[in-house]
Design a protein around this motif. Structure first.
Motif, PDB file in Angstrom:
ATOM      1  N   SER A 167       0.857  -1.190   0.000  1.00 31.78           N
ATOM      2  CA  SER A 167       0.000   0.000   0.000  1.00 31.78           C
ATOM      3  C   SER A 167       0.888   1.234   0.000  1.00 31.78           C
ATOM      4  O   SER A 167       2.063   1.168   0.362  1.00 31.78           O
ATOM      5  CB  SER A 167      -0.906   0.028   1.235  1.00 31.78           C
ATOM      6  OG  SER A 167      -0.202   0.590   2.330  1.00 31.78           O
ATOM      7  N   THR A 189       1.410 -10.188  -0.426  1.00 32.70           N
ATOM      8  CA  THR A 189       0.784  -9.905  -1.714  1.00 32.70           C
ATOM      9  C   THR A 189      -0.011 -11.132  -2.155  1.00 32.70           C
ATOM     10  O   THR A 189       0.212 -12.234  -1.666  1.00 32.70           O
ATOM     11  CB  THR A 189       1.869  -9.587  -2.766  1.00 32.70           C
ATOM     12  OG1 THR A 189       2.828 -10.640  -2.723  1.00 32.70           O
ATOM     13  CG2 THR A 189       2.553  -8.271  -2.475  1.00 32.70           C
ATOM     14  N   SER A 190      -0.896 -10.916  -3.108  1.00 27.79           N
ATOM     15  CA  SER A 190      -1.706 -12.027  -3.608  1.00 27.79           C
ATOM     16  C   SER A 190      -0.903 -12.815  -4.628  1.00 27.79           C
ATOM     17  O   SER A 190      -0.219 -12.235  -5.479  1.00 27.79           O
ATOM     18  CB  SER A 190      -2.974 -11.471  -4.250  1.00 27.79           C
ATOM     19  OG  SER A 190      -3.565 -12.478  -5.031  1.00 27.79           O
ATOM     20  N   ILE A 207      -3.589 -12.460  -8.016  1.00 28.75           N
ATOM     21  CA  ILE A 207      -3.827 -11.218  -8.771  1.00 28.75           C
ATOM     22  C   ILE A 207      -2.678 -10.234  -8.567  1.00 28.75           C
ATOM     23  O   ILE A 207      -1.985 -10.260  -7.564  1.00 28.75           O
ATOM     24  CB  ILE A 207      -5.163 -10.544  -8.373  1.00 28.75           C
ATOM     25  CG1 ILE A 207      -5.251 -10.402  -6.854  1.00 28.75           C
ATOM     26  CG2 ILE A 207      -6.345 -11.303  -8.926  1.00 28.75           C
ATOM     27  CD1 ILE A 207      -6.340  -9.469  -6.398  1.00 28.75           C
ATOM     28  N   ARG A 208      -2.505  -9.358  -9.552  1.00 31.65           N
ATOM     29  CA  ARG A 208      -1.476  -8.327  -9.456  1.00 31.65           C
ATOM     30  C   ARG A 208      -2.181  -6.980  -9.455  1.00 31.65           C
ATOM     31  O   ARG A 208      -2.425  -6.393 -10.496  1.00 31.65           O
ATOM     32  CB  ARG A 208      -0.552  -8.378 -10.686  1.00 31.65           C
ATOM     33  CG  ARG A 208       0.371  -9.557 -10.690  1.00 31.65           C
ATOM     34  CD  ARG A 208       1.108  -9.616 -12.032  1.00 31.65           C
ATOM     35  NE  ARG A 208       2.293 -10.445 -11.913  1.00 31.65           N
ATOM     36  CZ  ARG A 208       3.506  -9.963 -11.699  1.00 31.65           C
ATOM     37  NH1 ARG A 208       3.714  -8.663 -11.624  1.00 31.65           N
ATOM     38  NH2 ARG A 208       4.536 -10.789 -11.594  1.00 31.65           N
ATOM     39  N   PRO A 209      -2.517  -6.477  -8.261  1.00 35.32           N
ATOM     40  CA  PRO A 209      -3.292  -5.243  -8.220  1.00 35.32           C
ATOM     41  C   PRO A 209      -2.510  -4.079  -8.853  1.00 35.32           C
ATOM     42  O   PRO A 209      -1.285  -4.046  -8.775  1.00 35.32           O
ATOM     43  CB  PRO A 209      -3.482  -4.993  -6.716  1.00 35.32           C
ATOM     44  CG  PRO A 209      -3.001  -6.199  -6.022  1.00 35.32           C
ATOM     45  CD  PRO A 209      -2.138  -6.963  -6.951  1.00 35.32           C
ATOM     46  N   ARG A 210      -3.250  -3.154  -9.448  1.00 31.32           N
ATOM     47  CA  ARG A 210      -2.583  -2.044 -10.129  1.00 31.32           C
ATOM     48  C   ARG A 210      -1.813  -1.163  -9.159  1.00 31.32           C
ATOM     49  O   ARG A 210      -0.778  -0.601  -9.495  1.00 31.32           O
ATOM     50  CB  ARG A 210      -3.610  -1.220 -10.907  1.00 31.32           C
ATOM     51  CG  ARG A 210      -4.067  -1.993 -12.127  1.00 31.32           C
ATOM     52  CD  ARG A 210      -5.003  -1.222 -12.969  1.00 31.32           C
ATOM     53  NE  ARG A 210      -4.407  -0.016 -13.513  1.00 31.32           N
ATOM     54  CZ  ARG A 210      -5.072   0.813 -14.290  1.00 31.32           C
ATOM     55  NH1 ARG A 210      -6.318   0.568 -14.600  1.00 31.32           N
ATOM     56  NH2 ARG A 210      -4.499   1.885 -14.752  1.00 31.32           N
ATOM     57  N   ILE A 211      -2.319  -1.096  -7.923  1.00 25.90           N
ATOM     58  CA  ILE A 211      -1.628  -0.247  -6.934  1.00 25.90           C
ATOM     59  C   ILE A 211      -0.220  -0.783  -6.652  1.00 25.90           C
ATOM     60  O   ILE A 211       0.733  -0.015  -6.483  1.00 25.90           O
ATOM     61  CB  ILE A 211      -2.449  -0.106  -5.630  1.00 25.90           C
ATOM     62  CG1 ILE A 211      -1.670   0.676  -4.583  1.00 25.90           C
ATOM     63  CG2 ILE A 211      -2.869  -1.424  -5.041  1.00 25.90           C
ATOM     64  CD1 ILE A 211      -2.496   1.276  -3.513  1.00 25.90           C
ATOM     65  N   LEU A 212      -0.086  -2.105  -6.674  1.00 26.61           N
ATOM     66  CA  LEU A 212       1.225  -2.713  -6.424  1.00 26.61           C
ATOM     67  C   LEU A 212       2.186  -2.361  -7.568  1.00 26.61           C
ATOM     68  O   LEU A 212       3.352  -2.039  -7.344  1.00 26.61           O
ATOM     69  CB  LEU A 212       1.060  -4.228  -6.306  1.00 26.61           C
ATOM     70  CG  LEU A 212       2.171  -4.967  -5.590  1.00 26.61           C
ATOM     71  CD1 LEU A 212       2.306  -4.486  -4.157  1.00 26.61           C
ATOM     72  CD2 LEU A 212       1.885  -6.465  -5.596  1.00 26.61           C
ATOM     73  N   GLN A 213       1.665  -2.428  -8.781  1.00 28.68           N
ATOM     74  CA  GLN A 213       2.466  -2.070  -9.948  1.00 28.68           C
ATOM     75  C   GLN A 213       2.903  -0.605  -9.849  1.00 28.68           C
ATOM     76  O   GLN A 213       4.059  -0.259 -10.115  1.00 28.68           O
ATOM     77  CB  GLN A 213       1.637  -2.321 -11.219  1.00 28.68           C
ATOM     78  CG  GLN A 213       2.414  -2.220 -12.506  1.00 28.68           C
ATOM     79  CD  GLN A 213       3.668  -3.107 -12.495  1.00 28.68           C
ATOM     80  OE1 GLN A 213       3.687  -4.178 -11.899  1.00 28.68           O
ATOM     81  NE2 GLN A 213       4.733  -2.623 -13.119  1.00 28.68           N
ATOM     82  N   HIS A 222       4.137 -13.933  -0.610  1.00 27.00           N
ATOM     83  CA  HIS A 222       2.692 -13.872  -0.785  1.00 27.00           C
ATOM     84  C   HIS A 222       1.969 -14.076   0.536  1.00 27.00           C
ATOM     85  O   HIS A 222       2.532 -14.624   1.483  1.00 27.00           O
ATOM     86  CB  HIS A 222       2.239 -14.933  -1.784  1.00 27.00           C
ATOM     87  CG  HIS A 222       2.743 -14.671  -3.173  1.00 27.00           C
ATOM     88  ND1 HIS A 222       2.518 -13.495  -3.824  1.00 27.00           N
ATOM     89  CD2 HIS A 222       3.474 -15.446  -4.012  1.00 27.00           C
ATOM     90  CE1 HIS A 222       3.080 -13.548  -5.023  1.00 27.00           C
ATOM     91  NE2 HIS A 222       3.674 -14.703  -5.155  1.00 27.00           N
TER      92      HIS A 222
END
Ligand SMILES: Nc1ncnc2c1ncn2[C@@H]1O[C@H](COP(=O)(O)OP(=O)(O)OP(=O)(O)O)[C@@H](O)[C@H]1O
Ligand SMILES: [Mg+2]
Length: 229
Positions: A111, A145-146, A149-155, A174
């Motif tokens: 985050s 982390t998941s 899925i690869r959340p956009r916020i992580l990217q 993970h």
């Protein structure tokens, strides 16, 4: 021999979990490992007091501000891997441990607020570099982390860290029940039964990937140090 320090002023970032997982993986590969529990809450010592701690892994507890440098230096002279788990705050103990590190790992959840706390840890590392006149390699380890899925916020966080030239490990810790379970049952991931917790195989693969990357980073920085010597 290499000293790997887990540091972040953010409580609950995943320092103790990641430190125990890395130390256990290295120990299971047959390496002698000393894991220094420098957190007054002693989470690592409580884990080690349960059954199943590998015989090649020694946990040192009751390490304080006044003893941490001596403990790290003595352990580093004795065994191939020293791993230090620190409390989630900024303290002299944290600064001293960082000053002796060959690699600082900064566990960070995905985050923006957590990334801001990671930046504080990195500032402290850079201060110690200047104070001690030596390079202290470090890297952010994304935690919880998941795997799916690869959340956009992580990217977005990854890109921001990259823009600020902050190294981030490719592998992540993970979110896995098995990483929590070792603190309840004791021992290593490989000792968990499928009746106790699900997804153990995935957690083992995850732990091995993180360990392999940390080992190659250490090799890389040792070679870099030789090249500039
Ligand atoms: N990869 C993970 N998967 C599942 N749970 C995790 C993972 N990493 C950490 N946790 C859980 O998150 C919580 C905080 O983790 P941990 O104690 O490792 O953080 P910490 O940075 O050492 O905290 P502190 O600053 O308080 O020492 C714990 O309940 C732990 O079980
Ligand atoms: Mg901890």
């Amino acid at each position: 021999m290499p000293t790997i320090v887990f540091a972040s002023p953010k409580g609950g970032a995943g320092k103790s979990t990641s430190a125990v997982v890395l130390a256990s993986e290295l120990a299971l590969r047959g390496a002698e490992v000393t894991l220094i529990d420098a957190d007054p809450n002693r989470p690592v010592s409580r884990w080690a007091a349960r059954p199943g701690c590998p015989s090649t892994l020694t946990v040192l507890a009751d390490v304080t501000e006044s003893s941490i440098i001596d403990e790290i230096e003595a352990a580093a002279a004795r065994v191939p891997f020293v791993i230090v788990d620190l409390e989630g705050t900024a303290s002299m103990t944290v600064a001293y441990a960082i000053s002796r590190a060959d690699l600082v790992i900064v566990p960070t959840q995905g985050s923006q607020l957590d990334a801001a706390e990671a930046v504080k840890a990195i500032r402290l590392i850079r201060q110690q570099e200047r104070a001690f006149g030596r390079r202290i390699p470090y890297a952010v380890l994304l935690t919880r982390t998941s795997s799916a899925i690869r959340p956009r916020i992580l990217q977005h966080i990854r890109e921001e860290l990259a823009r600020n030239e902050v190294p981030v490990l490719d592998s992540q810790m993970h979110e896995r029940e098995a990483f929590r379970a070792i603190f309840s049952f004791g021992g290593v991931l490989q000792g968990l039964g499928s009746d106790q917790v699900s997804g153990v195989e995935g957690a083992i693969k995850n732990a091995q990937a993180v360990t392999a990357e940390v080992v190659s980073l250490l090799k890389g920085s040792a070679e870099a140090a030789k090249a500039v010597a």
